[in-house]
Each structure stands twice: as C-alpha cells, then as structure tokens.
Design an enzyme around this catalytic site. Structure first.
Site, PDB file in Angstrom:
ATOM      1  N   HIS A   1      21.302  16.933  33.679  1.00 14.49           N
ATOM      2  CA  HIS A   1      21.349  17.395  35.069  1.00 14.49           C
ATOM      3  C   HIS A   1      22.719  18.032  35.338  1.00 14.49           C
ATOM      4  CE1 HIS A   1      18.013  14.443  36.550  1.00 14.49           C
ATOM      5  NE2 HIS A   1      17.583  15.345  35.704  1.00 14.49           N
TER       6      HIS A   1
ATOM      7  N   SER B   1      21.462  12.192  32.808  1.00 15.88           N
ATOM      8  CA  SER B   1      21.995  12.584  34.115  1.00 15.88           C
ATOM      9  C   SER B   1      23.370  11.961  34.270  1.00 15.88           C
ATOM     10  CB  SER B   1      21.028  12.135  35.230  1.00 15.88           C
ATOM     11  OG  SER B   1      21.477  12.615  36.491  1.00 15.88           O
TER      12      SER B   1
ATOM     13  N   ASP C   1      13.662  10.645  36.565  1.00 12.71           N
ATOM     14  CA  ASP C   1      13.365  11.815  35.740  1.00 12.71           C
ATOM     15  C   ASP C   1      13.264  11.416  34.267  1.00 12.71           C
ATOM     16  OD1 ASP C   1      12.855  14.414  35.128  1.00 12.71           O
ATOM     17  OD2 ASP C   1      14.935  15.072  35.195  1.00 12.71           O
TER      18      ASP C   1
END
Length: 980
Positions: A59, A33, A151
């Site tokens: 992401h 991310s 995540d």
C-alpha cells in the site's frame, strides 16, 4: 460441496500448459501495508529466486513517489525493479507495484490498471491475488505480511481455491497484525510463519514435483492410496466422494503432499491415518469453499429481466416464492439472489412470502453464512448502492441487513443423498456439476427437476450444461445457462434414490412405459375424429426434434442411414426436405403460420399436398414448439368435353313459366336483400349505442378505480401516520418513565424551570430538603431565595438565559450547611433555550474539612513547627491534616503528596508497617499519654532496614472535631548506632 469458479484450474499442472516456461519457476504475490517494509526486508534478504519470482503489492501513498524498490534492493542481491505496463515476469526477479495503480497479470505479463474509485482503504492486494489465481492456477503462491485492515484475505481464498499455496506472517512478529490475523481467521492460510521462515519454506516447497512435473499415469498402488483417503473422509464426515472427478481429488491430494514435502503417496496416507486433523484439512480443500457476491453479473441481470417476470406471471399477492441454492458455501450467492429479487420486486416484496434455501455439506461454511458477516474486501464485488441498502457497516466488516437475512435459511445438506426441497420456482446450482462424474451429474439433475415446479427454472455455471438430460430441461438463455423445467411424468423419490447410496442402477433414467394418461369419453371421441378427419403431422421443438407424431406420417418420412435421430430434417423424404426447411425457417422468423405446396411422385403417380407450420407455446414451461401438418390436396378435373350437339326445341309455354318463376324469385331476393340491409342498419345503430354505453361504463369504472386507489392510498397514509404516532407515544412513555426514575434516583437537588422561570420538575432530594410539594409546580423560583442565602434566583436565571453562561456559587443554607449552587441553560435537541436547570450539591463535609485543615495547620504551626523531629497530625480516618517542616525531608515526601492522604496512599515508610495501624487505633481509643512503639521499615532503593520510635497523643477537640491525633517520629537507628 461448495461453489467455485466457472472453470476448474486445479485440474491442470499449470495455469498455462501451452507455455513451456511455466514449468521453470513460480510467481509469488506478496501483499503488505503498514509495517510491511520491515517484513519485506527480512523476506527478500533470505531468498534465492532461481525458481521463483516475487511481485510485491505494498500500500503506497497515491500522490508521492515510491522508494520501495531501492529500499528492498539494499537488503537483497536479486534485482528489484518497479513494475511497468507490459513487463513480463521472469525468474530471479522482484517486481514492485508503483503508486496509484492496481496490478494485474495475464499470461505472465504485468499490466497496470487504474484504481477503482471506492470509499475505504485500497484493496490492491486482493486485486492482484485474484488476477494471479486466474492466470497461474495451481502454480500461484500468495503471502500476506504486516498491515492493518483486511486486504489480501479474499485474494488468498482465490489462490487456495485454484490449488496454490498461501502464507501469512505470524501476527506475533508483525508490527501491525490486522491483515495477517484476518487472513488466518478466514481459514485459507496454509502456513503461518515469520518472514524469515516464509522465505525458507518458499525455497523448500519450490523444488517439489507438484510444481514441475507433468501428469503421468499413476501406478495401481497410488490409486489404492486415493481410495483409502476417500474412505477415511467418508468415515469421518459421512460424505462419499467416490463420484467426484478423480482429477480434482488427485490434484488436491498432490497439493497436500507438496505442503508436507512428501513425494510418495504412501507416506501421506500414513500421515492421514494417524492424524485426523490432516484428513479434515484435505476434506476442506476438496470442498473448495470459495464464492463471491454477484459472480457473473450478466447471469443476475438475466434473472432480473427474463426469469423473475416469468416466475411471477401466475403468482398473486400472498403467494410463495421459493428458491434453492445448493452448494451455497458461505452464503454469498444466496444473499446475492435475495438482493436481486428485492430489487426486482421493489415495493411489492412485502406482498409475497419469499423463502430462499442455502445448503452445503460444510458445517463451517454454513455457520459463516448464518452469521452473514463479511470482510470489507467485498467492495470489490458489491456496488456502493448495494452496500448502502442491504449491508450494515461494523468495524472492519459488513453484515447482511436483517431484511435480507430473514429471507434466507441455511442448513447442512448433501444433495446427492439427502431429500431435496420441493415446489421451487428457481434452483441456482452453479459450478457443482463440473466436479462430479457424469453418472452423478445425471442423478443431481433429476433431483433438481424433481424439486422444481412444472414452470420452474434452473441456473447453472457458465461451464455447465444439462448434458444428457435434455428431456428434463429446455434452454432459455444459452449464454447465461438458464433452463426451464419440462413437463414430464413425475418421478418418485424411489426413482431418484433419496437417502440411499449411489448405485449405477439408481442412476438409470426411470422408464415411462407404464405411465399413460387417463382420458375420458369426450377426449377419446375428439381424438378419434382427429385421427379420421384431421391431417397427419408432428410437433417439434426449437431444436427441430420431433416430440410427438399424429396420424399416418409414413408417406412423408423416410429415416436416413446412420445414427438414429428424431430431427425432422433427417426423417423427411429427400424431395420435400428443402420445402420443409424453408417453411419452418419462415415460421420461426416471423412467428406466424407458414405454408408451402409440394408435389411428390410415388409408384408413377404424382400427389399434391400442403405443408402447414403453426407456432405453438407449451403451456407449462412456456417453451416454443411448432406443429407441422401435411394436408392432401384434391386432384384437378380433366378438360370437359365440348358439346357440339344443338339444344333441342323447348315448349314456348314452359319457357314463359320459367321466366315468370325467375321474376318472382328475383323480387323475393330483392325484398330479402332490403330486409337484410335494414336489419344490418338497425344492428349497426344498436352496436354504436352499445359501444357508447360501454365507453361510458368503462369511464365510470375507471373513475371508481381511481377513487378506490385514492382512498386506499389515503388509508395507507393514515395507517402509517397512526403507526408513527403509536411509536412516538411508546417512546414518549418510555422517556417519561426513564426521567421519573432518574429524578427519583438522583441524590442531588435539581430543579427544572421554564422560560418564565417557573418550576416545572424537581427531584426527590429537592422535594425533601427544600420542602417542595407537587402544588409548587408552576410557582416562581423566587420561592427558593431564602434557602440560598437571599440570592435573587429569578434575576440570576434571567441572566443565564440571556447570556447562555452558567452561574456557580457556594451558598450557606439556613441550617448552616454549605451547598454548591449551579444554574445552566435548559437546551433542547434543536439547540433552543427553554428554561434553566438549577442544581444544589451538598459540599458541607468538604467545606468543613477544608476549614478544619486550615485551623489545624494554623494552630499546630504556632507551637509545634519548631520541634526538631518529624511531627504529624491525622484525623479519625487516618488522613494527614498537618506535618511540620522536618517531616518531609526525613521521609522523602513533599507537602503536595502528603496532606489529605491516608497512610495507605503514601510511598514506602513506617506507615507500611501494620504495627503503626494498631498503635494509632489504640491511641485513638485510650487518648495516648505519649505511648511509644518502635517499628522498623524498609526504604525503596536502600538495602539496610531503618527503625523509628513513634509516640502519639490525642489532641483536644478542635472545631467540633474530637478525632485528631498527634504523632511523633524519632530515628531509633541513629541512636542505636551512637550508643554502639
């Protein structure tokens, strides 16, 4: 032992053993991310992917075009491409997720999935990692790089459970350490390395036989090595894994060999013998502590619709509901069942004593379950409604609500040797039996049957069955693997072997030869009557297995050749086989009694009988059975002989007598019929009256019931209102106590008035300085005007209320002290104005100090400012109140950074020398008379040490302050250099 998926993917060598390309390369999922692009560049820059393929899950902004693929291509000589729907993953390739999609993989083919709308951050990494674990099994590899949030953690758990390898970036090397740090905290990471080191490790372990060889028979020495490892784990943890499936244990050991780059089991055994941490890691891998909320949603729906209603059939308010979840791992399944039960009971939940027991052999997993704190990734499995009702959001995690947590008790327990719980209504033992050998499966099933009530239920995993124990459980729901406990002779703990080692003799089903029911005389008589006069028959279950024989059934059954069986269709004689099948099928289909007339020839004679099939329900387990009866029919009489002989003559008088008797009988019969009809009419009338009365009574009873319910509802409402009022009273009392202590503890004078500008409350300081009394409450604030220098407080208060603008002014009291007067609107929580708050803060010291500074500066400036060397005036607290114009450039300071400051607050200079403090204190006491002292000091950034000659003298009193001191500084360094 802990919950796991419905299958055991780690037992095979690859996720798809039928695909020949599986053995040629490994698919690596990489999640990142914020800050991930930099980490990805370092990772792909070192990789050579001849045996690897990378799928990058970054992401991305959903509404912007992504340039991640060309960015990575600049740092790698390997082809980088954006993933497309239906694209097959091939070795030596990097595939990048496109924006605004979730990526999944099936049989090595990528599929673009629409993102699931949910609150919070995207969880695309977990989504792909789970898909990768299911598709590739033990050949999956997961890597979590820089990023915020959580995540990737649940996905790494799934990969490790499947037998794959997991990596996380070293948080010290990550630009944002949220994702890697959370993954490390979960305990599911095998390697914690920098991106460059991750690339090297991937290339190294990718060549290990764990990924490429097919299973081959192990030599005897390797079996001995596995036994040694089992002994080491049993010695350290007390859990004997002998009866685990060998394939599971061996595959987990092979995984550890790959992690340490060993190819011989002997080398790994030596490592384990010398390193207890490695034994602990292997033991944790074998336990497979992975689960999730509401796994297999159809099973939970079956619990709500089929099991929970039957559990509550014989339970009234105040009864206990007891549920056991063995191998509960970190508690997700136990909490899921608790939530499902609360949803089913709704408002009735408080009527029952609910106890749910979650057990596991892994102490760490049980500790995690007791905390009840889970990452925000659970939104993949838990609906927003469940999150709102049964969870509490805390930072980047969710905590089980207190209501659910209080229902569940967690403890460390080994189901194979520790005593189980008893009197249970439901046991959920999902995905434990698949890891045990058949002998241990039988023992565990007997333990579970022992724990259940006679009408209890068992829930297994979708890949599990009761196997060789159909005598203990009957099937309720084949698809969702729900079973009901059968009513069989009770087993004792000695029969099952609680608290003992596992022995083959302990795994043999207990005999019931000596267990016979005790009957009383009436029951014996009834049984004898049935044996003599009742038809023979059998009781069969839904599977057409005979459960009980009654009477002489020999004429109707003839065992067929082959394996022994109690199936009625295999025992019935061939000539009646079709009739029995048809009759049973009709009874099952319509759930009614069915009959069929059959004929059977035996020894040259033909017999007729009727087959009756009657549906029955077993009262304990509510399972469906059928009673099959064989009723003999009487033989029809042969044709009667025709009488050809004429009747003899009858005497005439005898005939008349018979006619007369017949007439009398007819009259008597007619009279009896009329009396019977009259009685029937009377009974009918009485019956109608009784029915009418019954309806009236029933109507009255319903009205009473309605009135009772209304009264009960009103009583409950009153009780609720009373509880609320009591709570509000307690809160109000606490608030009053708090306010009282605040008002007494505040040094500031504070007065609160109402909208009519009359005094309502005041602090202890206000009472002391303003001479207020308790009797002054209710008086107008104009009573305080003399104290504030004649200001009209009532007019000022009215202006504050009208304009909602605070008023501030400095006032001098009659005792010549200065105060800061502030008036603000009194605002309630509903934002309405109900008065004024008046505060009077004592500023006399500050006001006089300011005036003193002005006086000193004016006085000193008139006479001392023309002197050519630095001068300063300090007060008794060693704070500088004035300095001449030569002071600032000599010491490199500004007026703003000097006036009002003490020596300790100034930068480097002579005041840092402790001799100056001693000189000042002595001069303050003696008055000075221009005493001198020479001190040295260092200036920051300059190497030579400077010297200065300081002289001082106390000044005459000024404004009532006698604590002023004049200091003079002369440069001794320059004079010494000139003389030299």
């Amino acid at each position: 032992m802990s919950n796991d998926d419905v299958s055991a993917p780690d037992e095979g060598r690859g996720g798809h053993p039928n695909d020949e390309t599986d053995a040629t390369f490994i698919i690596v999922g990489v999640g990142a991310s914020a800050g991930g692009i930099e980490a990805l560049a370092h990772l792909v820059g070192r990789l050579t992917l001849d045996h690897l393929a990378l799928v990058v899950i970054q992401h991305l902004a959903p509404s912007h075009e992504s340039f991640l693929a060309p960015l990575l291509a600049r740092n790698s000589s390997i082809r980088v491409q954006t993933a497309e729907d239906g694209m097959r993953v091939e070795p030596n390739g990097i595939y990048v997720i496109p924006p605004n999609v979730n990526l999944a993989i099936l049989s090595g083919v990528l599929h673009l999935m629409p993102p699931t709308p949910r609150p919070g951050p995207a969880l695309s990494v977990d989504f792909f990692f789970r898909s990768l674990a299911e598709d590739q099994g033990s050949r999956a590899v997961g890597v979590v790089l820089s990023g915020t949030g959580t995540d990737g953690t649940l996905g790494l758990k799934a990969i490790k459970q499947a037998g794959g390898i997991t990596f996380a970036q070293d948080p010290n090397t990550a630009k944002y350490d949220g994702m890697p740090r959370h993954a490390l905290a979960s305990g599911c990471v095998d390697f914690c390395l920098a991106p460059d080191a991750i690339a090297g490790e991937l290339m190294s372990i990718g060549h290990h036989p764990y990924w490429h060889e097919r299973a081959v028979p192990r030599p005897k020495t390797e079996f001995e090595g596995v036994s040694k490892l089992i002994l080491l784990m049993r010695s350290m943890f007390g859990n004997d894994l002998t009866y685990y499936k060998p394939s599971t244990i061996e595959r987990r050991i092979e995984r550890r060999l790959a992690l340490h780059k060993f190819e011989r089991l002997e080398d790994y055994v030596k490592l384990a013998q010398s390193n207890p941490d490695e034994v602990r890691a292997l033991y944790k891998d074998i336990l497979i502590s992975v689960t999730s909320f509401f796994r297999d949603t159809e099973a939970y729906e079956a619990l709500r619709t089929r099991i929970f209603p039957r559990m509550l059939e014989n339970k009234g308010p105040g009864s206990s509901i007891r549920i056991w979840v063995p191998a509960s791992s970190t508690g997700e399944e136990a909490y899921s069942i608790a939530i499902a039960l609360l949803e089913f009971l709704d408002d009735r939940a408080q009527e029952y004593r609910i106890q749910i027991f979650g057990t596991d052999v892994d102490e760490n997993a049980i500790s995690h379950a007791r905390r009840g704190v889970y990452p925000e990734n659970i939104v993949l499995d838990v609906t927003p409604e469940h999150l709102r009702r049964f969870f509490v959001k805390k930072d980047a995690s969710y905590q089980i609500s207190r209501r659910v947590r209080d229902m569940v008790v967690f403890s460390v327990q080994n189901i194979t040797k520790d005593a189980p719980f008893s009197r249970l209504d439901l046991v959920s033992c999902r995905n434990l039996l698949i890891y045990l050998q058949p002998a241990m499966q039988k023992k565990v099933l007997r333990i579970l049957h022992y724990s259940l009530n006679p009408n209890g239920f068992l829930l297994l995993g979708t890949s599990e069955t009761v196997g060789d124990s159909p005598d203990l459980f009957s099937l309720v729901d084949r698809k969702n693997k729900l079973y009901a406990a059968k009513h069989v002779p009770t087993q004792t703990s000695a029969d099952i072997g609680f608290g003992t080692g596992v022995r083959e003799t302990a795994l043999v089903a207990p005999t019931t030869a000596n267990m016979r029911p005790i009957l009383n005389i009436a029951a014996l008589a009834e049984r004898k009557i049935l044996e003599v006069y009742g038809p023979p028959g059998v009781v069969i279950n839904e599977n057409l297995e005979i459960l009980h024989f009654r009477g002489r059934t020999g004429p109707y059954f003839e065992p067929a050749a082959g394996a022994a069986s109690l199936n009625i269709l295999r025992l019935a004689r061939p000539e009646i086989h079709a009739d029995i099948r048809r009759t049973i099928h009709q009874s099952i289909k319509d759930d009614v009694r069915a009959s069929a007339v059959c004929k059977m020839t035996e020894n040259g004679s033909t017999r007729s009988f009727r087959i009756d099939v009657l549906p029955v329900t077993e009262p304990e387990t509510k399972s469906n059975c059928m009673l099959v009866l064989f009723v003999e029919l009487p033989e029809l009489p042969g044709p009667a002989q025709v009488l050809t002989q004429a009747p003899s003559a009858v005497d005439e008088s005898r005939l008349q007598d018979m006619e007369r008797e017949l007439l009398v009988a007819r009259e008597y019969l007619q009279s009896t019929i009329e009396e019977l009809e009259s009685a029937n009419e009377e009974l009918k009338s009485s019956n109608e009256e009784l029915q009418s009365s019954n309806e009236e009574l029933q109507s009255t009873n319903e009205e009473l019931e309605t009135s009772k319910e209304e009264l009960q509802s009103a009583n409950e409402e009153l009780t609720t209102v009373n509880d609320e009022l009591q709570t509000r009273m307690l809160e109000q009392q606490l608030t009053n106590d708090d306010l009282h202590n605040v008002l007494n503890g505040v040094d500031t004078m504070l007065i609160i008035t109402g909208i009519d500008l009359r005094i309502r409350r005041f602090t202890f300081a206000a009472e002391k300085h303003l001479n207020l009394l308790p009797g002054d409450i209710g008086r107008s604030i104009s009573h305080l005007n003399p104290f504030v220098g004649g200001l009209r407080l009532e007019q000022l208060g009215a202006d504050v209320i009208e304009t909602l603008t605070p008023f501030t002014q400095e006032v001098q009291a009659p005792d010549q002290r200065w105060y800061s007067l502030r008036m603000t609107p009194y605002k309630t929580l509903e934002h309405s104005i109900t008065g004024v708050v008046i505060t009077l803060a004592d500023i006399d010291v500050r006001r006089r100090a300011f005036q003193l500074g002005q006086d000193v500066a004016e006085y000193a400036g008139m006479f001392l400012d023309v002197i050519g060397h630095p001068l300063t005036i300090i007060d008794a607290r060693k704070k500088i109140v004035w300095a001449n114009r030569h002071f600032y450039p000599n010491f490199g300071v500004s007026p703003d950074g000097v006036i009002g400051k003490s020596f300790a607050e100034l930068p480097s200079g002579p005041w840092k020398n402790p001799k100056l403090d001693e000189f000042v204190e002595a001069t303050m006491v003696t008055g000075g008379s221009f005493h001198e002292i020479e001190i040295s000091y260092a200036v920051e950034g300059e190497t030579p040490t400077k010297s200065v000659r300081v002289s001082g003298s106390r000044m005459p009193p000024m404004g009532g302050n006698a604590g002023l001191l004049l200091l003079s500084f002369e440069n001794a360094t320059t004079e010494r250099a000139s003389s030299a």
